[in-house]
Design a protein around this motif. Structure first.
Motif, PDB file in Angstrom:
ATOM      1  N   GLU A  96       0.701  -1.030  -0.190  1.00 17.78           N
ATOM      2  CA  GLU A  96      -0.028   0.092   0.017  1.00 17.78           C
ATOM      3  C   GLU A  96       0.878   1.359  -0.057  1.00 17.78           C
ATOM      4  N   PHE A  97       1.990   1.047   0.621  1.00 26.97           N
ATOM      5  CA  PHE A  97       2.713   2.409   0.841  1.00 26.97           C
ATOM      6  C   PHE A  97       3.347   2.870  -0.507  1.00 26.97           C
ATOM      7  N   ASN A  98       3.838   1.569  -1.218  1.00 28.87           N
ATOM      8  CA  ASN A  98       4.364   2.084  -2.482  1.00 28.87           C
ATOM      9  C   ASN A  98       3.453   2.371  -3.530  1.00 28.87           C
ATOM     10  N   ILE A  99       2.199   1.868  -3.388  1.00 28.66           N
ATOM     11  CA  ILE A  99       1.098   2.282  -4.248  1.00 28.66           C
ATOM     12  C   ILE A  99       1.038   3.638  -4.240  1.00 28.66           C
ATOM     13  N   LYS A 100       0.792   4.180  -2.939  1.00 30.04           N
ATOM     14  CA  LYS A 100       0.171   5.375  -2.602  1.00 30.04           C
ATOM     15  C   LYS A 100       1.666   6.317  -2.984  1.00 30.04           C
ATOM     16  N   ALA A 101       2.492   6.042  -2.658  1.00 29.18           N
ATOM     17  CA  ALA A 101       3.610   7.100  -2.886  1.00 29.18           C
ATOM     18  C   ALA A 101       3.990   7.238  -4.386  1.00 29.18           C
ATOM     19  N   SER A 102       3.825   5.989  -5.305  1.00 28.55           N
ATOM     20  CA  SER A 102       3.967   6.207  -6.509  1.00 28.55           C
ATOM     21  C   SER A 102       2.797   7.110  -7.097  1.00 28.55           C
ATOM     22  N   VAL A 103       1.435   7.266  -6.634  1.00 32.78           N
ATOM     23  CA  VAL A 103       0.222   7.945  -7.036  1.00 32.78           C
ATOM     24  C   VAL A 103       0.734   9.493  -6.836  1.00 32.78           C
ATOM     25  N   ALA A 161      -0.614  16.598  -5.989  1.00 32.65           N
ATOM     26  CA  ALA A 161      -0.679  17.554  -4.731  1.00 32.65           C
ATOM     27  C   ALA A 161      -0.948  16.796  -3.460  1.00 32.65           C
ATOM     28  N   THR A 162       0.071  16.742  -2.885  1.00 33.86           N
ATOM     29  CA  THR A 162      -0.571  15.752  -1.622  1.00 33.86           C
ATOM     30  C   THR A 162       0.119  16.226  -0.205  1.00 33.86           C
ATOM     31  N   PHE A 166       3.402  18.640  -0.097  1.00 37.08           N
ATOM     32  CA  PHE A 166       4.018  18.362  -1.451  1.00 37.08           C
ATOM     33  C   PHE A 166       3.118  19.017  -2.418  1.00 37.08           C
ATOM     34  N   ASP A 167       3.279  20.181  -2.970  1.00 35.84           N
ATOM     35  CA  ASP A 167       2.280  21.185  -3.869  1.00 35.84           C
ATOM     36  C   ASP A 167       2.426  20.365  -5.172  1.00 35.84           C
ATOM     37  N   ASN A 168       3.492  19.875  -5.651  1.00 36.32           N
ATOM     38  CA  ASN A 168       3.493  19.454  -6.937  1.00 36.32           C
ATOM     39  C   ASN A 168       4.154  17.875  -7.148  1.00 36.32           C
ATOM     40  N   GLY A 169       3.536  17.290  -6.097  1.00 37.91           N
ATOM     41  CA  GLY A 169       3.915  15.832  -6.068  1.00 37.91           C
ATOM     42  C   GLY A 169       5.323  15.394  -5.483  1.00 37.91           C
ATOM     43  N   LEU A 170       5.618  14.224  -4.990  1.00 38.66           N
ATOM     44  CA  LEU A 170       6.840  13.914  -4.312  1.00 38.66           C
ATOM     45  C   LEU A 170       8.062  14.146  -5.293  1.00 38.66           C
ATOM     46  N   SER A 171       7.742  13.921  -6.479  1.00 36.34           N
ATOM     47  CA  SER A 171       8.995  13.894  -7.373  1.00 36.34           C
ATOM     48  C   SER A 171       9.529  15.326  -7.516  1.00 36.34           C
ATOM     49  N   ALA A 172       8.704  16.265  -7.439  1.00 33.47           N
ATOM     50  CA  ALA A 172       9.230  17.940  -7.459  1.00 33.47           C
ATOM     51  C   ALA A 172       9.926  18.134  -6.283  1.00 33.47           C
ATOM     52  N   PHE A 184       1.918   6.047   7.564  1.00 31.34           N
ATOM     53  CA  PHE A 184       2.024   7.274   6.705  1.00 31.34           C
ATOM     54  C   PHE A 184       0.530   7.539   5.854  1.00 31.34           C
ATOM     55  N   MET A 185       0.013   8.522   6.136  1.00 31.74           N
ATOM     56  CA  MET A 185      -1.515   8.963   5.462  1.00 31.74           C
ATOM     57  C   MET A 185      -1.103  10.082   4.405  1.00 31.74           C
ATOM     58  N   PHE A 186      -1.526   9.388   3.037  1.00 29.94           N
ATOM     59  CA  PHE A 186      -1.412  10.342   1.817  1.00 29.94           C
ATOM     60  C   PHE A 186      -2.805  11.124   1.834  1.00 29.94           C
ATOM     61  N   ASN A 187      -2.769  12.152   2.013  1.00 34.54           N
ATOM     62  CA  ASN A 187      -4.019  13.074   1.589  1.00 34.54           C
ATOM     63  C   ASN A 187      -3.877  13.728   0.399  1.00 34.54           C
ATOM     64  N   TYR A 188      -4.421  13.286  -0.749  1.00 32.57           N
ATOM     65  CA  TYR A 188      -4.448  13.857  -1.965  1.00 32.57           C
ATOM     66  C   TYR A 188      -5.445  14.916  -1.978  1.00 32.57           C
ATOM     67  N   ASP A 189      -4.976  16.054  -2.863  1.00 33.26           N
ATOM     68  CA  ASP A 189      -6.013  17.039  -3.090  1.00 33.26           C
ATOM     69  C   ASP A 189      -7.285  16.658  -3.945  1.00 33.26           C
ATOM     70  N   ASN A 190      -6.823  15.744  -4.893  1.00 29.03           N
ATOM     71  CA  ASN A 190      -7.846  15.341  -6.137  1.00 29.03           C
ATOM     72  C   ASN A 190      -8.792  14.488  -5.379  1.00 29.03           C
ATOM     73  N   VAL A 191      -9.961  14.820  -5.707  1.00 29.24           N
ATOM     74  CA  VAL A 191     -11.129  13.882  -4.867  1.00 29.24           C
ATOM     75  C   VAL A 191     -10.938  12.319  -5.450  1.00 29.24           C
ATOM     76  N   TRP A 192     -10.746  12.026  -6.717  1.00 32.55           N
ATOM     77  CA  TRP A 192     -10.643  10.977  -7.291  1.00 32.55           C
ATOM     78  C   TRP A 192      -9.552   9.997  -6.819  1.00 32.55           C
ATOM     79  N   LEU A 193      -8.572  10.703  -6.772  1.00 30.09           N
ATOM     80  CA  LEU A 193      -7.371  10.052  -5.987  1.00 30.09           C
ATOM     81  C   LEU A 193      -7.452   9.402  -4.772  1.00 30.09           C
ATOM     82  N   VAL A 194      -8.280  10.308  -3.938  1.00 32.79           N
ATOM     83  CA  VAL A 194      -8.569   9.976  -2.504  1.00 32.79           C
ATOM     84  C   VAL A 194      -9.698   8.814  -2.678  1.00 32.79           C
TER      85      VAL A 194
END
Lengths: 678, 72
Positions: free
Chosen positions: A310-317, A322-323, A344-350, A369-379
């Motif tokens: 789960e961690f790796n999937i969420k981190a790659s997403v 924006a998270t 992270f305004d522009n994602g982890l890679s930024a 780790f909790m990944f709170n995405y800004d995008n509703v669909w990602l949530v």
């Protein structure tokens, strides 16, 4: 057409409509394995089927049917039956497969030919091409019974082979048996009668079913079935014929007595039976409820599922989205030591520097780790209750090990011959709540996982019993995950609280069962169960059974888990979850007399039953509040998974009724307990 | 005399079976009128374990009550 006397018929093969000769396309010929329960049918099926087995529900039923490719045939396994008729779901399914079959391989138990050849003769009377496999010859020899296979072949007019399936002896002869299978010696008068019906019914086999009073087959042809007395005549006739055949084909030194194992006898004795039962239940609970549900699942779900997959999937997403990443660091007792939020305004890679900081913050500690995405669909798909991530963890890392463990234990019990004895032992007690002894299996499994147990209610004989058992499972049986939390809370609350809790749940279970027993139409089917010989289960057979049953369950259940997770996700994204909690508040505070945060625990119980109970930990309840809260949460909604499986098994209408009923009853009973105690 | 009155170690000859579907199920198992059964075990609550033609079969108490037997 020639008919000679019954005992010595010279039955010449002749053409019937649809039943005998192979169909035009021999590639599609159906070979059907038929036999009584516990005759070694599954061993033969496994031997013939090779690796690939297709298990599916028979259309319109919940009976599982296995199909495999064998030589150039389609090979079908059927549920174990004592005769072709429609007394229960299994029989109806077997009947239809047999009616459509081209070649019937009938497996019988050499020790119980009196019982088993009734089915054989019935198959012959249907005009089917039959080959007979007399299995368990070693056991017959051990019991000094000698079976004259040649004689059987002559008397019944079909090819007969002898096998010891578990030792693979004689199985290679089956390949020839399939092509040698033929119509056997039929009851002459009956045969003539059946032929007169052909114009209306189409096949001799179906004509026999109509004559034996099968309403379903008769309705398919728009005619009325013959009445019960005709069936009894035919049955008595057939019974007498089988007994006559056996008089010449069997030599039994000990006439009628059975050499049984001490364990088999003890397990149904009033003195030793219950201690043995307690031992088996404890072993079962320990294996499934403790070892698999706690130790194995903690590793697969906690370590592999959450921390790695789960961690790796969420981190790659989160790489390009924006998270906000919330990190909780725990100490050994599971308390939160530190908590930090990273943006992270522009994602982890930024921002690799910040991401490095996150990793360093959690380094070497146990962290969440909790990944709170800004995008509703990602949530919705990858967030806290993300439909994709949650379904994956739930299915592969939580349920798969559980289901494997359950089916393994069940297969061992099934193959050992203990299950019918267990049913015998507890029949009287289950009768009070409208169930018969067979219902003990789903109820025990319910203490492991209610979802799985709900599926095993399939083995109950009538719809009425399935309804009662499902209701009791969903309402009053806490699953192992929940049981762990309940036990911990009760340990703090003390002995009095534990007693009250147990008393309330038990008396509630009995009341609900009794009320359903009295109010549902129909009556409990009487227990009439054959106790097979106790024997050591074959490991490879157990493994094969476990794996294809598991595969079948996963295939059936997966879409429902996804839908369940998606529903919870939508509730969260739309803030509906919050509204539900708010709406529940007065009920929780006034009626149940619990702190308002308890509402969260109840709603979270919907996501997973143990989440609900776990939420009560932090509320510092007094002993009586604990009892009220635990009663409510035990009776409250089952987890999403079991709810979905129930809706599937019992149908939307009945399932929804049980669900709503459980919500109302949980609140009512929990409130009453609270009002009385506090 | 009905089947449920048999105690452990006793024999009985089946005299009359109940009617309906259950009757057909008995016939299939080989438990017909005239067959002699041996009571292997009697459980609290009336569930009874019978032995006949090398088979062991368990019946619930109310089912046993609906079967008449005679002394063999």
């Amino acid at each position: 057409m020639e008919h000679t006397s019954d005992t010595k018929i010279e039955h010449k093969p002749h053409k019937h409509l649809r039943t005998d000769a192979l169909p035009v396309n021999p590639l599609k010929a159906k070979v059907v394995l038929v036999g009584n329960p516990n005759v070694g049918k599954s061993v033969v099926f496994n031997y013939l089927s090779g690796l690939y087995v297709d298990v599916s529900n028979f259309p319109g039923t919940t009976v599982e049917v296995s199909k495999a490719a064998y030589l150039h045939y389609d090979l079908y396994d059927t549920p174990g039956i004592y005769g072709v008729s429609s007394f229960n779901d299994e029989e109806r399914v077997a009947r239809d497969i047999i009616l459509n079959g081209d070649v019937i391989l009938n497996i019988v138990d050499a020790v119980h030919l009196e019982r088993d050849l009734f089915l054989t003769q019935q198959l012959i009377d249907m005009g089917k091409r039959v080959g007979l496999i007399v299995n368990m010859l070693d056991e017959a020899r051990r019991q000094t019974i000698s079976v004259d296979l040649k004689r059987l072949e002559e008397e019944m007019g079909i090819p007969v082979i002898g096998t010891v399936a578990v030792k693979k002896q004689g199985l290679e002869e089956i390949h020839q048996l399939v092509s040698r299978a033929c119509e056997g010696r039929q009851n002459k008068a009956l045969h003539a009668e059946l032929h007169e019906m052909l114009a209306v019914v189409g096949s001799q086999a179906e004509a026999l079913m109509v004559l034996e009073g099968d309403g379903i087959v008769a309705a398919r042809h728009g005619i009325a079935p013959a009445d019960h007395s005709r069936r009894e005549e035919i049955y008595i006739d057939r019974r007498n014929r089988v007994n006559r055949i056996l008089q010449s084909a069997i030599t039994d030194v000990q006439t009628g007595r059975r050499v049984a194992s001490v364990l088999g006898r003890w397990s149904v004795s009033p003195i030793f039976g219950f201690p043995i039962l307690a031992l088996v239940l404890y072993a079962l609970y320990y294996f499934v409820g403790v070892f698999v549900a706690q130790d194995v699942v903690e590793f697969t779900e906690g370590r592999i599922g959450r921390e790695i997959v789960e961690f790796n999937i969420k981190a790659s997403v989160a790489q390009h989205a924006a998270t906000t990443v919330d990190v909780d660091v725990f100490n050994y007792a599971g308390d939160v030591l530190e908590n930090r939020s990273f943006r992270f305004d522009n994602g982890l890679s930024a921002d690799p520097v910040l991401w490095n900081e996150v990793r360093k913050f959690a380094d070497g500690e146990s962290a969440e780790f909790m990944f709170n995405y800004d995008n509703v669909w990602l949530v919705l798909f990858f967030g806290e209750f993300g439909a994709i991530t949650m379904t994956l963890t739930y299915l592969v890392f939580l349920l798969l090990p559980l289901v494997l463990g359950f089916y393994f234990a069940l297969s061992v019990l099934e193959d050992s011959g203990y299950l019918p004895r267990l049913a015998t032992l507890v029949d009287r007690f289950l009768r009070v709540i409208g169930l018969n002894g067979r219902a003990v299996i789903p109820i025990i499994l319910g203490f492991g996982c209610v979802t799985m147990a709900t599926i095993t209610t399939r083995l109950l004989g009538t719809q009425r019993e399935k309804t009662i058992a499902t209701t009791i499972l969903q309402l009053a049986i806490p699953c192992s995950a929940q049981l762990g939390v309940i036990a911990a809370l009760l340990a703090t609350a003390g002995a009095a609280a534990t007693l009250i809790y147990t008393f309330v749940i038990l008396s509630f279970l009995i009341s609900v069962g009794t009320v359903m027993n009295r109010s549902l139409p129909g009556e409990t089917s009487p227990l009439l169960i054959d106790l097979p010989m106790m024997r050591l289960p074959q490991l490879n057979n157990v493994i094969k059974k476990t794996s294809y049953k598991t595969w079948f369950f996963m295939k059936e259940a997966s879409p429902w888990f996804f839908i369940g997770a998606l529903t919870v996700g939508i509730l969260q994204v739309t803030n509906a979850l919050e509204h539900i909690m708010d709406a529940m508040e007065p009920l929780v505070v006034q009626w149940l007399q619990l702190p308002r945060e308890a509402a969260t625990a109840f709603v979270m119980g919907l996501v997973r039953r143990d989440f609900g109970a776990a939420g009560l930990y932090q509320l510092n309840l007094d002993p009586f509040q604990t009892v009220a809260a635990l009663v409510t949460i035990t009776l409250f909604v089952p987890c999403v998974a079991s709810l979905m499986v129930m809706l599937k098994e019992r149908g939307i209408k009945e399932g929804a009724l049980i669900w709503v009923g459980s919500l109302v009853l949980a609140m009512t009973v929990g409130g009453l307990v609270s009002q009385i105690l506090i | 005399m009905t089947l449920n009155t048999l105690t452990k170690g006793m024999r009985g000859r089946i005299d009359r079976l109940p009617t309906g579907d259950i009757r057909s199920q008995f016939i299939r198992l080989g438990l017909v009128e005239g067959a002699v059964v041996f009571c292997l075990e009697k459980l609290p609550g009336g569930t009874i374990v019978l032995e006949f033609s090398r088979q062991e079969v368990a019946l619930s108490g109310d089912l046993a009550r609906s079967i008449t037997i005679t002394q063999p």
